[in-house]
Design a protein around this motif. Structure first.
Motif, PDB file in Angstrom:
ATOM      1  N   UNK A 444     -12.328   9.864   6.749  1.00 54.38           N
ATOM      2  CA  UNK A 444     -11.701   9.289   5.624  1.00 54.38           C
ATOM      3  C   UNK A 444     -11.119   8.138   6.047  1.00 54.38           C
ATOM      4  N   UNK A 445     -10.830   7.044   5.372  1.00 47.06           N
ATOM      5  CA  UNK A 445     -10.375   5.776   5.623  1.00 47.06           C
ATOM      6  C   UNK A 445      -8.674   5.748   4.983  1.00 47.06           C
ATOM      7  N   UNK A 446      -7.853   5.600   6.046  1.00 46.90           N
ATOM      8  CA  UNK A 446      -6.404   5.631   5.641  1.00 46.90           C
ATOM      9  C   UNK A 446      -5.959   4.133   5.810  1.00 46.90           C
ATOM     10  N   UNK A 447      -5.303   3.637   4.691  1.00 44.10           N
ATOM     11  CA  UNK A 447      -4.774   2.458   4.488  1.00 44.10           C
ATOM     12  C   UNK A 447      -3.460   2.670   4.301  1.00 44.10           C
ATOM     13  N   UNK A 448      -2.695   1.449   4.217  1.00 46.55           N
ATOM     14  CA  UNK A 448      -1.233   1.521   4.033  1.00 46.55           C
ATOM     15  C   UNK A 448      -0.935   0.702   2.871  1.00 46.55           C
ATOM     16  N   UNK A 449       0.327   0.978   2.191  1.00 47.09           N
ATOM     17  CA  UNK A 449       0.963   0.074   1.218  1.00 47.09           C
ATOM     18  C   UNK A 449       2.060  -0.818   1.725  1.00 47.09           C
ATOM     19  N   UNK A 450       1.912  -2.228   1.025  1.00 50.01           N
ATOM     20  CA  UNK A 450       2.795  -2.920   1.476  1.00 50.01           C
ATOM     21  C   UNK A 450       3.449  -3.896   0.530  1.00 50.01           C
ATOM     22  N   UNK A 451       4.480  -4.693   0.487  1.00 53.26           N
ATOM     23  CA  UNK A 451       5.025  -5.288  -0.468  1.00 53.26           C
ATOM     24  C   UNK A 451       5.829  -6.662   0.314  1.00 53.26           C
ATOM     25  N   UNK A 452       5.898  -6.528   1.577  1.00 50.76           N
ATOM     26  CA  UNK A 452       6.554  -7.737   2.224  1.00 50.76           C
ATOM     27  C   UNK A 452       5.910  -8.189   3.482  1.00 50.76           C
ATOM     28  N   UNK A 453       5.893  -9.150   3.873  1.00 52.21           N
ATOM     29  CA  UNK A 453       5.504  -9.884   5.183  1.00 52.21           C
ATOM     30  C   UNK A 453       6.102  -8.813   6.344  1.00 52.21           C
ATOM     31  N   UNK A 454       7.254  -8.375   6.163  1.00 58.05           N
ATOM     32  CA  UNK A 454       7.716  -7.473   7.322  1.00 58.05           C
ATOM     33  C   UNK A 454       7.010  -6.168   7.371  1.00 58.05           C
ATOM     34  N   UNK A 455       6.340  -5.830   6.470  1.00 60.00           N
ATOM     35  CA  UNK A 455       5.487  -4.557   6.521  1.00 60.00           C
ATOM     36  C   UNK A 455       4.489  -4.662   7.529  1.00 60.00           C
TER      37      UNK A 455
END
Length: 750
Positions: A444-455
């Motif tokens: 299973x591929x696990x990805x992350x959510x982001x919204x800022x460069x700081x993420x």
């Protein structure tokens, strides 16, 4: 009080100040107040009822009723005339009180001989504290001046209650801001934190409600109002407005700041004996009471403007507030009624958590809190009136509970919980470079959510294989005007480069509902979650969509580009949005700009309707991401802002899993990659069940990747799928009990 003249009113307030300054216990002070008011207003009875809890009033002092009834007579909010005053927050003036609808006779008080009643609420800036009542044997309608005079006394009582004047030996009230308090709230961003309170907009405390020098107070008020008007004029002259909407808001601000009626009412309050600060706060409390009763959204916003102006005026008069140099404590947890994304970003990662009285799980603040990876809870009612800067506070963003000034046993249990979580995170760190591969060999591929460069640094630390969702709305929400295309392109390019070759999926602008741009006219919709938002707004505002698509293409700079359109409800919406992106690709080609080496165009499946779209939709989409947060609320018709229903329906409900399985099967038919994105993707049990149903890609907050990977690597997904199907075939409503039992029997419990 003969006709409640200004001189008599000032005399009463002067006598009140002397009584409150006496070195006596709280109960004695309250008793003295009732004597003074009854004498000055020439009534046989004056009584003070105060809240014992949020729904119960207690007779705490009286002149004229039976003394033995004090601290014995209690009533519910809404019960009798006194209870009704407390409920509605407005005076009742009854010449023949026993004949009034809802009158309740209290035999233990001996009030049967009294006919007339005048009662006013004791309240401070919307916080209900009690009711002040006078009664007479004669049937009489109290004059407007007498009603006003009693309201002024009630206001002074509210201020003195805030200052602790009625606390002490034999006190009528418990000390405020000292006892432990627990608040139940709504989780907007998961996580746990312990720290000290930092009030974003600290409450102004009026220490001098009564004044002897009306001329001096008038001068102070006028000087402060002149300063307020200048500050509003500066805001209007110095802001760069994208359109007329924000200017209109500030023009309304200026209108209130120059309101003659507002000024006249405060001048009258001062003439009757109040200080300038108390006069401002008295009118502010009246505005707050009106605000709560107004159904019209536009009028509510205008009253909110007046409330905010009053706060600014109070800060000018008192010099109180964070801007005076108060020092932020270590491990600060921000407390506010509400907060905009720009203000929250200014605080940044200094904060350990955020607690809001208002807000929503999809608000600007929630988006920023997720980006900053700090816990956020909303709808913590009355916390801004209860908390003080520096108070110890615990935020449980898993359960939606806030402990203010917690008992040591509660704090110890919470610290043990945090320590266990920290130990678990250390274990998960060892899995960072390992694949999320189940015992059956399924990966299973696990990805992350982001919204800022700081993420983006979390990509390395969490072990995420890429960014499954980059929210692009934050760059629009935190500005006073539409961002420039070049600025967006530069930001998106930095995101792509920070990913170091890992895939990044950009979701186009998802605004509307409760995410409203500050420079865009707000639409007053009865159900904004189902209204003009996301792709609907984008297709209707082609200029903004075109500018963002151009920025994304240029950011790719000849490399791969993944673009995802949000809230697609039918095939035509996706086809039109995709067509616009391809038009921009052609325009960029004609301009000689580099084109993406590989362009992937996908859709978020957040409405049940899209699961049953024509086959051509699944063939045309390069990938599909199931947006679990919205899909779940629409599938169950359960508003995720509503605590009464949001937890009523289980994600592992057999019907919801059947929908997920249906989407997976349709994507398999056309070879379309499908993933799941949302809060539930980051919960290990739910994530494992999604993988068992055929999902091979999950996108979540970075902190969840370790726990999810840890569980997936310890289970057989084929066995889990068998358990799910058996539970469904048995008629179970949710597969959770069967899954938990199976994991317990096989030693795979989390």
């Amino acid at each position: 009080m003969p006709q409640g003249t200004e001189t008599e009113s000032r005399k009463l307030l002067g006598r009140l100040r002397e009584a409150l300054a006496e070195d006596s216990a709280g109960q004695a002070r309250l008793d003295r107040v009732t004597q003074l008011v009854a004498d000055s207003m020439q009534t046989e009875v004056c009584s003070i009822y105060l809240f014992r809890d949020s729904e119960t009033l207690e007779l705490c002092a009286t002149e004229g009723l039976k003394p033995e009834a004090v601290h014995q007579t209690r009533m519910r909010v809404g019960e009798g005339l006194v209870g009704r005053i407390a409920k509605v927050g407005r005076p009742i003036n009854a010449a023949n009180a026993p004949a009034e609808h809802g009158f309740r006779y209290m035999p233990e008080t001996g009030e049967e001989i009294y006919s007339s009643l005048l009662g006013v609420p004791i309240q401070r800036l919307g916080e209900r504290l009690g009711v002040l009542v006078v009664q007479s044997k004669d049937e009489r309608q109290y004059s407007e001046d007498e009603v006003y005079a009693l309201e002024v006394v009630a206001m002074v009582l509210a201020e003195m209650t805030e200052l602790g004047a009625f606390v002490g030996e034999g006190a009528a009230l418990a000390a405020r801001h000292q006892d432990p308090v627990m608040f139940r709230a709504t989780v907007a961003q998961e996580g746990t934190a312990e720290g000290r309170v930092w009030l974003h907009d600290p409450r102004v405390v009026v220490t001098n409600p009564i004044a002897d020098d009306p001329e001096g107070e008038h001068k102070r008020l006028h000087e402060a109002v002149d300063q307020l008007r200048l500050s509003v004029d500066d805001m209007l002259s110095n802001h760069d407005f994208a359109d007329g909407e924000q200017r209109g808001v500030l023009e309304a601000y200026r209108m209130f700041a120059n309101s003659r009626s507002w000024m006249r009412r405060m001048e009258e309050d001062i003439a009757r004996g109040l200080s300038a600060e108390a006069a401002v706060e008295k009118e502010q409390s009246a505005a707050r009471a009106r605000l709560q009763a107004v159904p019209d959204a536009y009028l509510r916003e205008r009253l909110q403007d007046l409330d905010d102006l009053s706060n600014r005026l109070l800060r000018i008069l008192t010099g109180q507030g964070n801007q005076t140099g108060a020092e932020m404590p270590d491990n600060p947890i921000l407390i506010a009624r509400n907060i905009g994304p720009g203000d929250l970003l200014d605080y940044g990662r200094k904060l350990k958590g955020v607690v809001l009285e208002q807000g929503s799980v999809g608000s600007h603040a929630a988006i920023v809190a997720r980006a900053l990876a700090i816990p956020l809870v909303v709808h913590a009612e009355r916390i801004t009136t209860e908390a003080l800067n520096g108070d110890q506070i615990i935020v449980d963003g898993e359960q939606g509970v806030v402990h203010l000034r917690p008992e040591e046993s509660v704090a110890k249990a919470f610290r043990d919980k945090i320590a266990m979580q920290a130990q678990a995170q250390e274990r998960y760190a060892g899995l960072r470079d390992q694949p999320a591969e189940a015992l059956c060999g399924t990966r299973v591929s696990l990805l992350m959510n982001a919204g800022l460069m700081a993420d983006l640094p979390s990509l390395e630390g969490s072990g995420a294989e890429g960014v499954g969702l980059f929210r692009t709305e934050l760059q629009f929400l935190t500005r006073n005007k539409v961002p420039r295309r070049g600025d967006l392109a530069a930001l998106y390019q930095r995101v792509i480069r920070a990913a170091k070759g890992r895939p990044v999926t950009f979701r186009t602008l998802d605004i509307g509902s409760d995410k409203v741009l500050p420079y865009m006219k707000r639409e007053d919709e009865p159900n904004p979650a189902l209204g003009w938002r996301a792709i609907r707004l984008g297709l209707d505002k082609p200029g903004i969509m075109r500018m963002q698509l151009q920025a994304l293409i240029r950011a790719a700079d000849g490399g791969p580009l993944n673009v995802m359109f949000p809230f697609i409800a039918q095939f035509d919406e996706f086809r039109e949005a995709r067509g616009r992106l391809l038009e921009e690709i052609e325009r960029e080609r004609k301009l000689g700009h580099p084109l993406p080496s590989k362009l992937q165009i996908g859709a978020m499946l957040e409405t049940p309707s899209l699961a049953f779209a024509p086959r051509q939709f699944f063939e045309l989409a390069d990938f599909i991401s199931i947006g679990g947060n919205d899909l779940k609320q629409f599938f169950f018709a359960a508003d995720r802002e509503n605590e009464r229903v949001r937890r009523r329906y289980d994600t592992l409900n057999v019907s919801f899993l059947a929908l997920i399985e249906h989407v997976v099967e349709r994507c398999a038919e056309t070879g379309t990659p499908v993933s799941f994105c949302g809060e539930d993707a980051g919960r290990p049990i739910e994530a494992m069940c999604f993988a068992a149903m055929g999902l091979r890609s999950l996108s979540m907050r970075p902190a969840s990747i370790g726990p999810v990977k840890h569980l997936i690597r310890r289970v057989d997904l084929k066995e889990a799928r068998r358990v799910i199907h058996e539970a469904r075939d048995s008629g179970a409503q949710s597969v959770r009990p069967a899954i938990m039992d199976w994991m317990g029997r096989t030693g795979w419990a989390v």
